[in-house]
Motif scaffolding. Structure first.
Motif, PDB file in Angstrom:
ATOM      1  N   SER A  10      31.848  17.129  41.215  1.00 57.42           N
ATOM      2  CA  SER A  10      32.389  17.716  42.561  1.00 57.42           C
ATOM      3  C   SER A  10      34.230  16.635  43.031  1.00 57.42           C
ATOM      4  N   THR A  11      34.869  17.662  43.987  1.00 55.17           N
ATOM      5  CA  THR A  11      35.713  17.274  43.910  1.00 55.17           C
ATOM      6  C   THR A  11      35.629  16.107  45.174  1.00 55.17           C
ATOM      7  N   GLN A  12      34.285  15.938  46.046  1.00 54.30           N
ATOM      8  CA  GLN A  12      34.118  15.321  46.820  1.00 54.30           C
ATOM      9  C   GLN A  12      32.567  14.180  46.587  1.00 54.30           C
ATOM     10  N   GLN A  92      34.527  19.786  38.515  1.00 54.83           N
ATOM     11  CA  GLN A  92      35.468  20.479  38.755  1.00 54.83           C
ATOM     12  C   GLN A  92      36.674  20.564  37.868  1.00 54.83           C
ATOM     13  N   GLN A  93      36.916  22.105  38.163  1.00 52.69           N
ATOM     14  CA  GLN A  93      37.729  22.332  37.185  1.00 52.69           C
ATOM     15  C   GLN A  93      39.125  22.030  36.318  1.00 52.69           C
ATOM     16  N   HIS A  94      39.833  21.546  35.801  1.00 51.73           N
ATOM     17  CA  HIS A  94      40.969  21.931  35.719  1.00 51.73           C
ATOM     18  C   HIS A  94      41.578  20.307  35.177  1.00 51.73           C
ATOM     19  N   GLY A  95      41.043  19.102  36.102  1.00 49.16           N
ATOM     20  CA  GLY A  95      40.906  18.185  36.350  1.00 49.16           C
ATOM     21  C   GLY A  95      40.965  17.520  34.915  1.00 49.16           C
ATOM     22  N   MET A 130      44.846  16.489  38.990  1.00 52.02           N
ATOM     23  CA  MET A 130      43.028  17.699  39.870  1.00 52.02           C
ATOM     24  C   MET A 130      43.533  18.564  39.537  1.00 52.02           C
ATOM     25  N   TRP A 131      42.639  19.457  40.356  1.00 49.40           N
ATOM     26  CA  TRP A 131      42.804  20.334  40.451  1.00 49.40           C
ATOM     27  C   TRP A 131      43.733  21.022  41.722  1.00 49.40           C
ATOM     28  N   MET A 132      43.979  20.130  42.571  1.00 49.13           N
ATOM     29  CA  MET A 132      44.554  20.357  44.172  1.00 49.13           C
ATOM     30  C   MET A 132      46.442  19.673  43.205  1.00 49.13           C
ATOM     31  N   GLU A 163      49.665  25.931  38.163  1.00 51.58           N
ATOM     32  CA  GLU A 163      49.696  24.688  38.137  1.00 51.58           C
ATOM     33  C   GLU A 163      49.198  23.280  38.543  1.00 51.58           C
ATOM     34  N   ARG A 164      47.990  23.854  38.557  1.00 52.00           N
ATOM     35  CA  ARG A 164      46.812  22.823  38.548  1.00 52.00           C
ATOM     36  C   ARG A 164      46.365  23.292  37.566  1.00 52.00           C
ATOM     37  N   PHE A 165      46.572  23.927  35.934  1.00 50.67           N
ATOM     38  CA  PHE A 165      45.831  24.427  35.145  1.00 50.67           C
ATOM     39  C   PHE A 165      45.954  23.291  34.114  1.00 50.67           C
ATOM     40  N   GLY A 273      32.285  24.846  33.819  1.00 47.77           N
ATOM     41  CA  GLY A 273      33.635  24.056  35.484  1.00 47.77           C
ATOM     42  C   GLY A 273      32.594  24.376  36.408  1.00 47.77           C
ATOM     43  N   ASP A 274      32.777  24.261  37.949  1.00 42.48           N
ATOM     44  CA  ASP A 274      31.799  23.729  38.915  1.00 42.48           C
ATOM     45  C   ASP A 274      31.792  25.388  38.936  1.00 42.48           C
ATOM     46  N   ASN A 275      33.283  26.223  39.146  1.00 43.41           N
ATOM     47  CA  ASN A 275      32.595  27.668  39.378  1.00 43.41           C
ATOM     48  C   ASN A 275      31.966  28.551  38.322  1.00 43.41           C
ATOM     49  N   PRO A 276      32.097  28.694  37.324  1.00 45.49           N
ATOM     50  CA  PRO A 276      31.339  28.841  36.232  1.00 45.49           C
ATOM     51  C   PRO A 276      29.650  28.854  36.325  1.00 45.49           C
ATOM     52  N   THR A 296      35.869  22.210  49.267  1.00 43.63           N
ATOM     53  CA  THR A 296      36.604  21.523  49.373  1.00 43.63           C
ATOM     54  C   THR A 296      37.949  22.970  49.541  1.00 43.63           C
ATOM     55  N   SER A 297      37.935  23.451  48.101  1.00 41.36           N
ATOM     56  CA  SER A 297      38.529  24.611  48.294  1.00 41.36           C
ATOM     57  C   SER A 297      37.887  26.504  48.448  1.00 41.36           C
ATOM     58  N   ASP A 298      38.004  27.127  48.626  1.00 38.00           N
ATOM     59  CA  ASP A 298      37.408  28.097  48.967  1.00 38.00           C
ATOM     60  C   ASP A 298      37.656  29.198  47.165  1.00 38.00           C
ATOM     61  N   THR A 299      36.721  29.512  47.121  1.00 41.12           N
ATOM     62  CA  THR A 299      36.754  30.390  45.491  1.00 41.12           C
ATOM     63  C   THR A 299      36.057  31.212  46.122  1.00 41.12           C
ATOM     64  N   VAL A 300      37.031  32.323  45.353  1.00 43.79           N
ATOM     65  CA  VAL A 300      35.693  33.839  45.279  1.00 43.79           C
ATOM     66  C   VAL A 300      35.757  34.505  43.947  1.00 43.79           C
ATOM     67  N   VAL A 317      40.710  34.311  34.563  1.00 43.08           N
ATOM     68  CA  VAL A 317      39.716  34.851  34.241  1.00 43.08           C
ATOM     69  C   VAL A 317      39.528  33.562  33.216  1.00 43.08           C
ATOM     70  N   PHE A 318      38.277  33.722  33.910  1.00 48.31           N
ATOM     71  CA  PHE A 318      37.027  32.163  33.090  1.00 48.31           C
ATOM     72  C   PHE A 318      36.108  32.503  32.669  1.00 48.31           C
ATOM     73  N   GLY A 319      35.588  32.288  30.890  1.00 40.64           N
ATOM     74  CA  GLY A 319      33.826  31.942  31.050  1.00 40.64           C
ATOM     75  C   GLY A 319      33.546  32.509  31.508  1.00 40.64           C
ATOM     76  N   SER A 327      35.864  36.896  37.186  1.00 41.47           N
ATOM     77  CA  SER A 327      37.214  36.610  37.736  1.00 41.47           C
ATOM     78  C   SER A 327      37.148  35.606  38.433  1.00 41.47           C
ATOM     79  N   LEU A 328      38.664  34.908  39.010  1.00 36.96           N
ATOM     80  CA  LEU A 328      37.833  33.499  40.059  1.00 36.96           C
ATOM     81  C   LEU A 328      38.882  33.716  40.868  1.00 36.96           C
ATOM     82  N   LEU A 329      39.402  33.664  41.958  1.00 33.85           N
ATOM     83  CA  LEU A 329      40.928  33.216  43.061  1.00 33.85           C
ATOM     84  C   LEU A 329      40.665  31.654  43.233  1.00 33.85           C
ATOM     85  N   CYS A 330      41.354  31.381  44.056  1.00 30.85           N
ATOM     86  CA  CYS A 330      40.948  30.204  44.669  1.00 30.85           C
ATOM     87  C   CYS A 330      42.282  29.738  45.166  1.00 30.85           C
ATOM     88  N   PHE A 331      41.776  29.391  46.892  1.00 26.46           N
ATOM     89  CA  PHE A 331      41.963  29.417  47.285  1.00 26.46           C
ATOM     90  C   PHE A 331      42.228  27.570  48.324  1.00 26.46           C
TER      91      PHE A 331
END
Ligand code: ADP
Ligand code: XUL
Length: 525
Positions: A10-12, A92-95, A130-132, A163-165, A273-276, A296-300, A317-319, A327-331
């Motif tokens: 993950s990120t950290q 961590q996703q997208h990196g 990376m994703w940030m 942007e981070r994708f 990915g870490d969220n899936p 590190t980020s908040d995701t829903v 939308v991820f697999g 579904s995913l939202l990243c804050f």
């Protein structure tokens, strides 16, 4: 045949979690923290410092070195790696990681040398976006233009150009460093890169994480040629191949059995990915539960039967690694923002919690905050925006407890506002991630959503998801058995919402919405 290992890069930190399917116990939960344990990479929070706040890269060699460090540390503690029967995991996703040679064309890892020494000469680019990172606004616009609109990209890939994708990141690299791009033979996500290290050859990108690239077409489960063409020349040949998430992608390289005592040829299941992976680790592979990960980020996120995209353009939308979609939202400003406030007043997390629980009240007497310490993805903000609204003392940062409450309330209101497209009001929120341990944060979420807040017994849901995916794919365990054994809600934590806070939050919601909308319109003073 009962130990299964899940890894989470993950990120950290890099975590390892082992489940024993025979006894139903988690027998190992260990991690290496990049900032603390690998200070030589000068990335205290897992990210290389950069003068441009929109550029966030990490050193992929730090992830590689963390793997050797974690495995040797656990071995030294007396844990017997030879019991592991299957491995999977997450990143961590997208990196993205850029290699000059395909990992399928290299000799087996040399057991006498650390992995990091062997991977260093293989990199075609020294760092991993990376994703940030939010530096690819131009590239996102170019991709949208090539496809006709942002919406078209979303219809195909499940997300507007983000942007981070990985696709926009690859485009930026190919434009700024054309020679490096030309010299790149293979591009990996963090997840497929870590899996590749384990099997000593190219591991595929799974459909769960692959959907976070703006390159994969959700309806076919394959790369989309128009998206590839809009991103960078000759991209299809450079991307690691795709595979379903449950596929065994290879067996553990002899390097790991010889150095750390793993059994020979342990099967490795595709990393995701870490969220899936957390979706699996939280036992929520079917639609119904709203999950909130406070890392590190908040995701829903939540499982979905069919891909449905966010009309606001922020969600994705991820697999779903167990089949279907999520579904995913990243804050971006999750723990990052909470840490900034805690650090500003030198508060530890216990003091942070009591600032909310004991020193302030729901609605914060109308004091509120725009909590964007770094550029934000939801809502899209290209530059930080930290603003306090209230009496003079508060605005001058002279009220620590009120500021703590303000950052957490603003985050909860934001999560509520921007996740409404996912569907019906959640009956309960299930939390995971480092900050889910904080009773103050749990209280605010319960009151803002007016829904009970629960946490899981095993907080490390992404690594747990890896272990469960390995057990399901190679250990013949069923999802329902695995979930009933390993994914229990913590009976000690059941935060019931306080109905008396409804009116305070109705008022604060209005104020917060007004300030945020004014900022988004550029009309906030
Ligand atoms: P990631 O997987 O993104 O690396 P984690 O889920 O491990 O993140 O969460 C790490 C974050 O959790 C830390 O950055 C820290 O800010 C936060 N955290 C840890 N413990 C607490 C706590 N008790 N209260 C609030 N935040 C916490
Ligand atoms: C999800 C996202 C982050 C990373 C890091 O889209 O960018 O949640 O996966 O955890």
């Amino acid at each position: 045949m009962s130990y299964f290992l899940g890894l989470d890069s993950s990120t950290q930190s890099l975590s390892a979690l082992v489940v024993d399917t025979k006894t139903g116990r988690v027998v190992l939960d260990e991690s290496v923290n990049y900032g603390k344990d690998l200070p030589q990479y000068e990335s205290p929070q897992g990210v290389l410092p950069n003068g441009d706040a929109s550029v966030c890269h990490s050193d992929p060699l730090m992830w590689v070195e963390a793997l050797d460090l974690l495995l040797s540390r656990v071995q030294a503690s007396g844990f017997d790696w030879s019991k592991i029967r299957g491995i999977s995991g997450a990143g961590q996703q997208h990196g993205s990681v850029y290699l000059a040679r395909s990992l399928s064309d290299i000799p087996p890892w040399d057991t006498s040398k650390q992995l990091v020494e062997q991977v260093r000469p293989l990199l075609s680019f020294p760092t991993s976006p990376m994703w940030m990172d939010s530096s690819t606004g131009v590239e996102c616009a170019e991709i949208a233009e090539a496809l006709g609109s942002r919406k078209k990209v979303s219809e195909l890939s499940g997300s507007e150009p983000i942007e981070r994708f990985t696709g926009p990141q690859i485009r930026r690299l190919s434009k700024r460093h054309p020679q490096t791009y030309a010299a790149t033979t293979e591009i990996h996500l963090v997840s497929s890169f870590i899996a590749s290290l384990l099997i000593g050859k190219t591991a595929p990108i799974d459909l769960g994480d692959g959907a976070g690239m703006n390159l994969l077409e959700l309806s076919t489960g394959d790369w989309n040629q128009a998206l590839l063409d809009a991103t960078a020349p000759g991209l299809r040949e450079k991307l690691a191949p795709l595979s379903p998430s449950a596929e065994v992608v290879g067996t553990l390289s002899a390097y790991f059995s010889e150095r750390y005592g793993f059994a020979k040829e342990v099967p490795v299941v595709a990393f995701t990915g870490d969220n899936p992976s957390s979706l699996v680790g939280m036992g929520a592979i079917k639609p119904g539960t709203r999950l909130v990960s406070l890392g590190t980020s908040d995701t829903v996120f939540a499982a979905m039967d069919a891909p449905r995209t966010d009309p606001n353009g922020f969600g994705h939308v991820f697999g779903n690694p167990a089949g279907g979609f999520m579904s995913l939202l990243c804050f971006t400003n999750g723990s990052l923002a909470r840490e900034k406030v805690a650090e500003h007043y030198s508060l530890d997390w216990a003091q942070f919690a009591s600032a909310i629980l004991e020193e302030t009240k729901p609605g914060n007497n109308g004091k509120c905050m725009l909590p964007y310490f770094v550029p934000e993805t939801t809502p899209k903000l290209g530059a930080p925006a930290v603003k306090l609204f209230g009496d003079d003392e508060f605005v001058d940062w002279k009220q620590p407890a009120a500021t703590v409450r303000a950052v957490v309330e603003a985050q909860a209101l934001s999560i509520q506002r921007f996740s409404s497209w996912i569907g019906h009001e959640p009956e309960q929120l299930v939390l995971t991630g480092g900050a889910s341990r904080n009773p103050g944060i749990r209280r605010v979420l319960a009151d803002v959503f007016q829904a009970p807040v629960r946490v899981l017994k095993v907080a490390n849901s992404s690594a747990l998801g890896g272990a469960l995916r390995a057990a399901q794919a190679v250990g013949n365990s069923s999802w329902s058995d695995l979930f009933s054994t390993f994914v229990a809600l913590d009976p000690e934590v059941n935060v019931t919402p306080n109905p008396q806070s409804v009116s305070a939050y109705a008022q604060l919601r209005e104020q917060y919405t007004e300030h945020l909308d004014a900022h988004l319109r550029g009309t906030l003073g």
